[in-house]
Design a protein around this motif. Sequence first.
Motif, PDB file in Angstrom:
ATOM      1  N   ARG A   1     -11.452   2.220  -5.981  1.00  0.00           N
ATOM      2  CA  ARG A   1     -11.680   1.679  -7.329  1.00  0.00           C
ATOM      3  C   ARG A   1      -9.852   1.413  -7.693  1.00  0.00           C
ATOM      4  O   ARG A   1      -9.422   0.526  -8.524  1.00  0.00           O
ATOM      5  CB  ARG A   1     -12.367   2.508  -8.234  1.00  0.00           C
ATOM      6  N   ASN A   2      -9.418   2.775  -7.537  1.00  0.00           N
ATOM      7  CA  ASN A   2      -7.924   2.567  -7.987  1.00  0.00           C
ATOM      8  C   ASN A   2      -7.018   1.396  -7.344  1.00  0.00           C
ATOM      9  O   ASN A   2      -6.238   0.694  -7.723  1.00  0.00           O
ATOM     10  CB  ASN A   2      -7.202   3.960  -7.780  1.00  0.00           C
ATOM     11  N   TYR A   3      -7.291   1.574  -5.950  1.00  0.00           N
ATOM     12  CA  TYR A   3      -6.741   0.471  -5.027  1.00  0.00           C
ATOM     13  C   TYR A   3      -7.135  -1.031  -5.584  1.00  0.00           C
ATOM     14  O   TYR A   3      -6.173  -1.828  -5.730  1.00  0.00           O
ATOM     15  CB  TYR A   3      -7.169   0.558  -3.736  1.00  0.00           C
TER      16      TYR A   3
ATOM     17  N   TRP B   1       6.674  -0.518   6.357  1.00  0.00           N
ATOM     18  CA  TRP B   1       6.458  -1.258   5.260  1.00  0.00           C
ATOM     19  C   TRP B   1       7.633  -1.577   4.334  1.00  0.00           C
ATOM     20  O   TRP B   1       7.777  -2.553   3.784  1.00  0.00           O
ATOM     21  CB  TRP B   1       5.347  -0.784   4.448  1.00  0.00           C
ATOM     22  N   ASN B   2       8.204  -0.394   4.080  1.00  0.00           N
ATOM     23  CA  ASN B   2       9.397  -0.500   2.939  1.00  0.00           C
ATOM     24  C   ASN B   2      10.515  -1.235   3.345  1.00  0.00           C
ATOM     25  O   ASN B   2      11.163  -2.036   2.501  1.00  0.00           O
ATOM     26  CB  ASN B   2       9.836   0.942   2.804  1.00  0.00           C
ATOM     27  N   THR B   3      10.614  -1.532   4.544  1.00  0.00           N
ATOM     28  CA  THR B   3      11.812  -2.225   4.958  1.00  0.00           C
ATOM     29  C   THR B   3      11.526  -3.910   4.697  1.00  0.00           C
ATOM     30  O   THR B   3      12.520  -4.455   4.315  1.00  0.00           O
ATOM     31  CB  THR B   3      11.812  -2.451   6.683  1.00  0.00           C
ATOM     32  N   CYS B   4      10.325  -4.346   5.004  1.00  0.00           N
ATOM     33  CA  CYS B   4       9.846  -5.541   4.650  1.00  0.00           C
ATOM     34  C   CYS B   4       9.865  -5.778   3.242  1.00  0.00           C
ATOM     35  O   CYS B   4      10.456  -6.719   2.584  1.00  0.00           O
ATOM     36  CB  CYS B   4       8.485  -6.034   5.195  1.00  0.00           C
ATOM     37  N   ILE B   5       9.223  -4.949   2.512  1.00  0.00           N
ATOM     38  CA  ILE B   5       8.994  -5.011   0.928  1.00  0.00           C
ATOM     39  C   ILE B   5      10.751  -4.805   0.439  1.00  0.00           C
ATOM     40  O   ILE B   5      10.843  -5.874  -0.312  1.00  0.00           O
ATOM     41  CB  ILE B   5       8.536  -3.674   0.434  1.00  0.00           C
TER      42      ILE B   5
ATOM     43  N   MET C   1       2.735  -7.295   1.067  1.00  0.00           N
ATOM     44  CA  MET C   1       3.292  -6.226   1.946  1.00  0.00           C
ATOM     45  C   MET C   1       2.924  -4.794   1.208  1.00  0.00           C
ATOM     46  O   MET C   1       2.452  -3.877   1.792  1.00  0.00           O
ATOM     47  CB  MET C   1       4.572  -6.279   2.133  1.00  0.00           C
ATOM     48  N   ILE C   2       3.173  -4.810  -0.240  1.00  0.00           N
ATOM     49  CA  ILE C   2       2.698  -3.554  -0.837  1.00  0.00           C
ATOM     50  C   ILE C   2       1.212  -3.391  -0.810  1.00  0.00           C
ATOM     51  O   ILE C   2       0.958  -2.282  -0.713  1.00  0.00           O
ATOM     52  CB  ILE C   2       3.300  -3.904  -2.525  1.00  0.00           C
ATOM     53  N   ALA C   3       0.431  -4.252  -1.070  1.00  0.00           N
ATOM     54  CA  ALA C   3      -0.836  -4.232  -0.709  1.00  0.00           C
ATOM     55  C   ALA C   3      -1.326  -3.731   0.491  1.00  0.00           C
ATOM     56  O   ALA C   3      -2.308  -2.949   0.603  1.00  0.00           O
ATOM     57  CB  ALA C   3      -1.876  -5.589  -1.337  1.00  0.00           C
TER      58      ALA C   3
ATOM     59  N   PRO D   1      -5.370  -6.505  -7.360  1.00  0.00           N
ATOM     60  CA  PRO D   1      -6.538  -7.270  -7.747  1.00  0.00           C
ATOM     61  C   PRO D   1      -6.481  -8.549  -6.812  1.00  0.00           C
ATOM     62  O   PRO D   1      -7.589  -8.925  -6.610  1.00  0.00           O
ATOM     63  CB  PRO D   1      -6.465  -7.791  -9.169  1.00  0.00           C
ATOM     64  N   LEU D   2      -5.212  -8.940  -6.270  1.00  0.00           N
ATOM     65  CA  LEU D   2      -5.070 -10.232  -5.430  1.00  0.00           C
ATOM     66  C   LEU D   2      -4.691  -9.567  -4.114  1.00  0.00           C
ATOM     67  O   LEU D   2      -3.552  -9.758  -3.679  1.00  0.00           O
ATOM     68  CB  LEU D   2      -4.145 -11.026  -5.960  1.00  0.00           C
ATOM     69  N   ASN D   3      -5.529  -8.711  -3.269  1.00  0.00           N
ATOM     70  CA  ASN D   3      -5.131  -8.126  -2.183  1.00  0.00           C
ATOM     71  C   ASN D   3      -5.928  -8.990  -1.056  1.00  0.00           C
ATOM     72  O   ASN D   3      -6.921  -9.531  -1.216  1.00  0.00           O
ATOM     73  CB  ASN D   3      -5.447  -6.711  -2.194  1.00  0.00           C
TER      74      ASN D   3
END
Length: 161
Positions: free
Chosen positions: A119-121, A61-65, A91-93, A126-128
């Motif tokens: 709930r935290n996620y 994930w971090n590579t793309c981010i 990608m973070i979501a 909010p736009l995942n």
Amino acid sequence: MRQKYQETKNINLVHQMLQEQFEDFLKNSLQLGDTLINEMGQKFLEYLSSQESECEQKRRWNTCIENYDSFGSTYQSHPLAQKAMDAKNRMIAKRDYHKLQRAKSDAGKDYLKVLSLYRNYASTHPLNPYQAEVDKEIRALNEKIKLQNKWIAIRNYATNP
């Protein structure tokens, strides 16, 4: 640039400096217009997008981010920057959803903890891309918690009449 890097150890700053020199070279030396530069940026953004499935499959994930972040800073004054930042946030979501699934598995039957994680996620993203699944899981967890509380009350009554 070398001196600037040695002073700051900031590779993004050096990358930005190289990008500015490259764009200056394209515009002034090769006399390429903004249209061609924009097309090059669009093609590179398309390439980054094509790498998303590999990042997901290999959990990189971090590579793309980082790639989207670098693109966004390079094209910060360009409309493509917002597209890159939207893709970065997506990608973070996805990365965080994957982490959520692992945390859910680790929590087992601690439904309150799992509900808190979901709930935290949902509040963090909010736009995942998983909003429907997240909402469904939150509803299911609320029902499981109600049922679990009923069983606890019955057990407490049965063991302490």
